[in-house]
Design a protein around this motif. Structure first.
Motif, PDB file in Angstrom:
ATOM      1  N   GLU A  12       2.619   4.763   4.792  1.00 49.39           N
ATOM      2  CA  GLU A  12       1.994   3.994   3.720  1.00 49.39           C
ATOM      3  C   GLU A  12       2.286   4.630   2.371  1.00 49.39           C
ATOM      4  O   GLU A  12       2.148   5.839   2.193  1.00 49.39           O
ATOM      5  N   TYR A  17       3.788  -0.791   3.228  1.00 49.39           N
ATOM      6  CA  TYR A  17       4.527  -0.086   4.265  1.00 49.39           C
ATOM      7  C   TYR A  17       5.924   0.311   3.795  1.00 49.39           C
ATOM      8  O   TYR A  17       6.597  -0.433   3.078  1.00 49.39           O
ATOM      9  N   VAL A  41      -0.296  -3.076   3.600  1.00 48.16           N
ATOM     10  CA  VAL A  41      -0.737  -2.417   4.834  1.00 48.16           C
ATOM     11  C   VAL A  41      -1.818  -3.221   5.542  1.00 48.16           C
ATOM     12  O   VAL A  41      -1.767  -3.424   6.756  1.00 48.16           O
ATOM     13  N   THR A  45       0.269  -4.908  10.233  1.00 46.47           N
ATOM     14  CA  THR A  45       0.929  -3.902  11.063  1.00 46.47           C
ATOM     15  C   THR A  45       1.989  -4.525  11.965  1.00 46.47           C
ATOM     16  O   THR A  45       3.122  -4.013  12.064  1.00 46.47           O
TER      17      THR A  45
END
Length: 409
Positions: A12, A17, A41, A45
């Protein structure tokens, strides 16, 4: 020896990301590469992991990794396509589209037919590529463009230790040809304006000619960039087109070719009247077509009767058609830009001022394109050399005449 698979992880940075790839050279030495994904973020994911896996596949493809973990040099035709995918985030969209077109049209077929792998490419193959382009009737500038793409791809391979040297550097490029821009005279421009004054694209043509604008710049002019009180027009936006995810679309953005392309110019009286008429037309069409009138581009000047932006390719094609229909000498739409520069030069405007007007990044660019049209500076040189060879008696007589004229004034 066995080569290690490309691995990677996510980290991060500033709430977004970043993918970190572990790349390995032929000796097994690890080198990390960080790639900002631009994905927030929170709640993303799975999306970021999918992007990480895609990057691993792309880099593995470029490196020639096979499923059993051993590396074999990839076919150069495949490598070019993989390299382009990896390079895409670092280059302009228009540059990417140009590379994609060149690879698909000529480079991939040329190297795939020869079944050359990355490490098989030799200087002689680059020379054969050059010759094949010449054989198709293309000029030296086209060869130079293709050479540049091949060289960039090979340079990437060298940097990532897939090969040891860039063989394109061992091949001399042909000498770049001198480009002589085509242009209209003021009489031809007047005829063009008159012939197209009832065409919906009239405003596009005249704005391009008056200000020497690039196609993307003229289509990007917005009402919010025009200050009628101060009498200025700002060039600060562009409209381009191209494919994204396999679909054709129009792109609008506050990003021009160079920093010098951003410029604010005086509102020419004829243009002020042209814009007034264009605004009246747009208001009339909005009232006529009501809900059918496009609401997306209300701030744009160069739209059709339904309020839709002119597509860049349509501008090019329709301009060519207009010239044919009206019996006008064929030139490209971009040559309206050259026509503007030619008229400025004929009026004695200095090359530096023309650079600022056209938005060229350097003076050298302006001089390289238009120096052959700069008759005024050549006339001064002609007068100087004539004076240098003039007999002394005649020179003294002219000086006496000039003095007498000065006294009488």
């Amino acid at each position: 020896m066995k080569y290690r698979e490309i691995t990677g992880s996510l980290i991060e940075r500033n709430g977004k990301y970043t993918a970190v790839l572990n790349l390995y050279d032929v000796s097994g030495k690890r080198r990390q590469k960080s790639i900002a994904l631009g994905i927030p973020v929170k709640g993303n994911t799975r999306r970021a992991l999918a992007q990480l896996e895609e990057l691993k596949r792309e880099y593995a493809g470029a490196a020639g990794l096979l499923r059993n973990g051993k590396r074999e040099s990839p076919l150069f035709a495949d490598f070019l396509k993989d390299w382009l995918k990896i390079t895409a985030p670092t280059i302009e969209r228009s540059t990417y589209q140009g590379y994609e077109s060149m690879i698909g049209a000529r480079l991939e077929p040329f190297f795939r037919e020869r079944k050359l792998r990355l490490y098989d490419v030799e200087p002689k193959h680059i020379r054969e590529l050059h010759q094949s382009i010449f054989d198709d009737g293309c000029n030296a500038n086209t060869v130079i463009h293709y050479h540049a793409v091949v060289r960039k791809a090979l340079q990437y391979a060298v940097k990532n230790e897939l090969i040891t040297e860039n063989v394109a550097d061992k091949v001399d490029r042909p000498k770049k040809g001198k480009y002589l821009a085509a242009f209209y005279s003021k009489e031809e421009l007047a005829a063009l304006f008159e012939a197209t004054r009832n065409d919906s694209m009239s405003v596009v043509i005249q704005l391009a000619a008056y200000y020497g604008l690039r196609r993307s710049e003229v289509l990007g002019i917005r009402w919010s960039a025009i200050d009628f009180d101060r009498g200025t027009i700002s060039i600060n936006h562009k409209v381009t087109d191209g494919k994204e995810n396999g679909e054709y679309r129009i792109f609008t953005e506050d990003k021009l070719k160079t920093k010098s392309s951003f410029r604010t110019l005086p509102l020419i009286p004829a243009v002020r009247e042209l814009l007034r008429e264009q605004r009246e037309k747009q208001e009339r069409y909005q009232a006529l077509f009501k809900k059918s009138y496009c609401q997306e581009y209300l701030d744009y000047v160069c739209v059709d009767e339904m309020g839709k932006l002119f597509r860049p390719n349509y501008v090019t094609d329709h301009f060519k058609l207009l010239l044919q229909q009206n019996g006008l000498r064929p030139i490209r739409f971009h040559d309206l830009r050259h026509s503007c520069a030619s008229l400025l030069l004929s009026q004695g405007i200095a090359m530096k001022q023309i650079q600022d007007w056209l938005g060229h990044s350097t003076f050298a660019t302006t001089a390289d394109i238009y120096s052959h049209l700069d008759f005024n500076s050549k006339q001064e040189s002609a007068d100087a050399i004539a004076a240098a060879f003039m007999p002394e008696e005649m020179a003294e007589e002219e000086q006496t005449q000039d003095f007498g004229m000065t006294m009488s004034m």
